[in-house]
Structures are given as C-alpha cells and as structure tokens.
Design an enzyme around this catalytic site. Structure first.
Site, short mmCIF file in Angstrom:
data_model
loop_
_atom_site.label_atom_id
_atom_site.label_comp_id
_atom_site.label_asym_id
_atom_site.label_seq_id
_atom_site.Cartn_x
_atom_site.Cartn_y
_atom_site.Cartn_z
N GLU A 144 25.74 29.15 7.60
CA GLU A 144 26.40 29.26 6.29
C GLU A 144 27.93 29.35 6.38
OE1 GLU A 144 24.41 32.50 4.23
OE2 GLU A 144 22.45 31.61 4.56
N ASN A 180 22.96 25.86 10.50
CA ASN A 180 21.96 26.15 9.46
C ASN A 180 22.66 26.53 8.15
OD1 ASN A 180 19.07 26.73 8.89
ND2 ASN A 180 19.73 28.87 8.73
N HIS A 188 16.05 26.92 0.16
CA HIS A 188 15.71 27.98 -0.81
C HIS A 188 15.78 27.34 -2.20
CE1 HIS A 188 15.53 31.20 2.09
NE2 HIS A 188 16.71 30.86 2.58
N GLU A 239 14.00 27.50 6.07
CA GLU A 239 13.80 28.75 5.31
C GLU A 239 13.15 28.45 3.96
OE1 GLU A 239 17.36 31.20 5.13
OE2 GLU A 239 17.90 30.73 7.20
N ASP A 282 11.43 28.26 0.57
CA ASP A 282 10.68 28.99 -0.45
C ASP A 282 11.07 28.40 -1.81
OD1 ASP A 282 13.21 30.31 -0.80
OD2 ASP A 282 12.50 32.12 0.21
O1 G3I Z 1 16.98 47.86 7.74
C1 G3I Z 1 17.53 48.48 6.58
C2 G3I Z 1 16.84 49.79 6.30
O2 G3I Z 1 17.09 50.67 7.37
C3 G3I Z 1 17.38 50.35 4.98
O3 G3I Z 1 16.71 51.52 4.65
C4 G3I Z 1 17.19 49.33 3.87
C5 G3I Z 1 17.76 49.82 2.54
O4 G3I Z 1 18.30 48.76 1.80
O5 G3I Z 1 17.84 48.15 4.23
C6 G3I Z 1 17.34 47.54 5.40
O6 G3I Z 1 18.08 46.39 5.65
C7 G3I Z 1 17.79 45.28 4.83
C8 G3I Z 1 17.34 44.13 5.74
O7 G3I Z 1 17.17 42.96 4.99
C9 G3I Z 1 16.03 44.45 6.45
O8 G3I Z 1 15.00 44.63 5.52
C10 G3I Z 1 19.04 44.89 4.08
O9 G3I Z 1 19.37 45.88 3.13
C11 G3I Z 1 18.85 43.56 3.38
O10 G3I Z 1 20.08 43.13 2.83
C12 G3I Z 1 18.38 42.53 4.37
O11 G3I Z 1 18.15 41.32 3.66
C13 G3I Z 1 18.05 40.17 4.46
C14 G3I Z 1 19.11 39.17 4.06
O12 G3I Z 1 18.96 37.98 4.82
C15 G3I Z 1 20.51 39.72 4.26
O13 G3I Z 1 21.45 38.83 3.81
C16 G3I Z 1 16.67 39.56 4.27
O14 G3I Z 1 15.67 40.45 4.76
C17 G3I Z 1 16.59 38.23 5.00
O15 G3I Z 1 15.37 37.60 4.68
C18 G3I Z 1 17.74 37.34 4.54
O16 G3I Z 1 17.67 36.12 5.21
C19 G3I Z 1 18.67 35.14 4.89
C20 G3I Z 1 18.90 34.32 6.15
O17 G3I Z 1 19.25 35.16 7.22
C21 G3I Z 1 19.98 33.27 5.93
N1 G3I Z 1 19.68 32.46 4.77
C22 G3I Z 1 19.39 33.17 3.55
C23 G3I Z 1 18.26 34.18 3.77
C24 G3I Z 1 17.88 34.88 2.47
O18 G3I Z 1 18.93 35.67 2.00
#
Ligand code: G3I
Length: 321
Positions: free
Chosen positions: A131, A172, A208, A238, A240
């Site tokens: 990105e 990506n 997406h 990715e 969906d």
């Molecule tokens: O691990 C912490 C946890 O300790 C905490 O209690 C909790 C509270 O919010 O947060 C947890 O972290 C979260 C993490 O996912 C794991 O679940 C983050 O807040 C959350 O922001 C994070 O989101 C991820 C996101 O990327 C971040 O930008 C998504 O799971 C993940 O699926 C998403 O993936 C991205 C790709 O990497 C790139 N392309 C877009 C895609 C979707 O956004």
C-alpha cells in the site's frame, strides 16, 4: 473436493485464507481452516507485521508468526508472508524516532534481513511493500516515503532478495484491480524496481470489494495482463466482498456472481497464481469494525456455516475437480 482442490485442478498453486493468532483457540474454526481441500494456503493477517515482529528496535519476536507457519506446515499448506514494509501497524519507536535518511535505511534493511532470514524456505511469497500509494496514485505519505523517497521500494526488495533468493517478492495493494491511476502507478513501481536492477516477482491485488460494484471479469483480466506484460506474476491476495448487514438474499446472490467473476478472471490468466480470501468466515472478518453496518463478506457465516450459493459459485468458477 473443495475450493483449493478445484483451484489446483485448474492449474493454480492454491486457494487460501488469511488467519490470525487470536482465532486459533477456536477449534471448529481451525478444523475448517485446516481442510486442505478448501484451503491450500494461509496468510498471517497480523503476525508478520512490523509492530508484531520488531516491537522494540533490533529485538525480534517471532512466536505468533511461527505458530501460523507451523500450522500451515502441519496442514501441507503454502504460505503468503505479509508484510515487511507498510505505513500501518508500525511500532512507535520507529514512527516517532525522528530518524534521518541513512539511519532509516539501516533500520529498514535490518528489519527485512532479520525477518526474511527467519522465515527463509517457509514462504512461497513475501509481500515486501504494502500500500505505497494514495487513491489518486500519488505516493502515500509514510515515514519511509517521507524520509527516504521512492527508493525505499527498491531498497526493500533488494534486502529481501538478498536474504532469501528463492521466495517470490510481491508488491501488494488495494483498488488496483482495474485500470486507473492507482493501477498505473503500481505498474510504474514495478518498472522502478526493475530499473534499479532489483528483483520483483509479483503484484498482489488485494480485492477488497463491495457487492455489485466489483470490476467486470474482463476488466480484472486485462488489468492483470497489464502487470504480467511487465514481467511479473499476479495473485488475488485479500479477496472479500462486503455488503450492508444483515445481508439480503439478493445481495448474497450478487456476491456469488461477484466471487465467481474474480475466480474466473484468475483462472483465465495463466500467470495469476492463486486466490486468497481475507479469512474464510464472517466471525473473524475485519470489515464490521472498520465499515460500520457492513460485513457478511465471506463464504462462511458467523456461525461457521458455509453459504452454499457463494461456495458453489466459487467451485464452478474454478471448473471441474
Ligand atoms: O492485538 C490487539 C489486542 O491486543 C487489543 O486488545 C485489540 C484492541 O483493539 O487490538 C488488537 O489489535 C488489532 C489487530 O488487528 C489484531 O486483531 C488492531 O486493533 C486492529 O487494528 C488490527 O486490524 C488489522 C488491520 O489490518 C490493521 O490495519 C486486521 O486484523 C487485518 O485483517 C488488516 O489487514 C489489512 C492488511 O494487512 C492489508 N490490507 C488491508 C487489510 C484490511 O484492513
């Protein structure tokens, strides 16, 4: 028979799913994820990102990543490793360190060398840079771009190639699945890396999508071909297809068609190597927490029940077993 078995029968390397460490205590979920007939490939959704791997400078933490790598090995699944250099999910020591150009290049190379070496021989693909562009195709403001300039991209690819000469190195991004400014900028990025004499093997089309407004199959195919013409392969990384929740039956029918057109595009393009969905069940989708009132984007529902219309549309888009 299953989604992956059909992809392999169609000549692809895999059909796969993203997953995340927090989900792996759900045994019913893991059983579905581990079914090779449906999923021949895993992508760690968060475990390999910078904040998870190098939470403090030069101190590396591989436990979460190793858990998913080991699960894939146990299941005979390939791995897409995601991601080395991204503006998001960076540790604060990095974003607020005020590093100068030379120091940040050293930090970047050190991170990539350590992580790619740790996972050497385990990954089919690395998403080296994720990105790098804004929606209009201009370079995204990030600590890397703002400090190093566009050459952060070839520097990153060169470091990854040096650490593991065999893994396929990918760029990506999202909203590059049809022709337009962002796709053109991504094509220019491929050229830029090659102009530096550095290896880039593939472009990941995140995909997406929103139900009813996904690019047509032919638009997706010609866009894939524009990358391939530059000497790289492509993957859908990715996928969906979100909708307003709760999903209506007409939305689900349209989702089935939209899934099928992306699968058919990848099937038709020889150098599209595989398709990954961004987790397989609505139970663990990232969408509702980011797009309020939307979701229901995946082929399995929140109770891990298969949505037959979507599942069967993917099966038949891949073709016979
Ligand atoms: O691990 C912490 C946890 O300790 C905490 O209690 C909790 C509270 O919010 O947060 C947890 O972290 C979260 C993490 O996912 C794991 O679940 C983050 O807040 C959350 O922001 C994070 O989101 C991820 C996101 O990327 C971040 O930008 C998504 O799971 C993940 O699926 C998403 O993936 C991205 C790709 O990497 C790139 N392309 C877009 C895609 C979707 O956004």
């Amino acid at each position: 028979d299953g989604l992956n078995a059909r992809a392999v029968a169609a000549g692809k390397l895999y059909f796969g799913s993203a997953t995340d460490n927090g989900e792996l205590s759900d045994s019913a979920y893991v059983a579905g994820l581990s079914n090779w007939a449906d999923f021949g490939q895993l992508t760690p959704g968060n475990a390999l990102k910078w904040d998870s791997i190098e939470p403090s400078r030069d101190s590396f933490s591989y436990a979460n990543g190793d858990t998913i790598v080991d699960l894939a090995a146990k299941n005979g699944q390939k791995l897409r490793c995601h991601t080395l250099v991204w503006h998001n999910q960076l540790p604060s020591w990095l974003t607020s360190g005020g590093f100068d150009n030379a120091t940040l290049i050293t930090i970047l190379k050190n991170h990539i060398t350590n992580e790619v070496t740790h996972y050497k021989g385990k990954c089919l693909h690395w998403d080296v840079v994720n990105e790098a562009f804004e929606e209009d195709g201009t370079w995204r403001s990030s600590v890397f771009y703002n400090t190093i300039g566009p050459s952060f991209v070839p520097i990153a690819f060169a470091a990854a190639a040096a650490a593991d000469p065999d893994v396929k190195l990918y760029y990506n991004d999202y909203n590059i699945e049809n022709a337009g400014g962002k796709s053109t900028s991504t094509q220019n990025l491929v050229k830029l890396v090659k102009q530096y004499g550095v290896k880039i093997d593939g472009v990941g089309l995140q995909s997406h999508f929103i139900v009813g407004s996904t690019p047509s199959q032919s638009a997706q195919q010609s866009n894939m071909q524009a990358f391939i013409d530059l000497g790289v392969e492509v993957a859908v990384t990715e996928l969906d297809i979100r909708t307003d929740t709760p999903a209506t039956s007409s939305a689900v029918n349209q989702q089935a068609k939209d899934y099928a057109s992306t699968i058919a595009a990848c099937k038709a393009v020889a150098k599209c190597v595989g398709v990954t969905i961004w987790d397989y069940t609505d139970k663990y989708s990232w969408i509702p927490s980011v797009f309020s009132g939307q979701g229901s984007a995946l082929p399995w529902d929140e109770n891990l029940k298969k949505k037959d219309s979507i599942y069967n549309a993917i099966l038949s888009a891949w073709g016979p077993a």
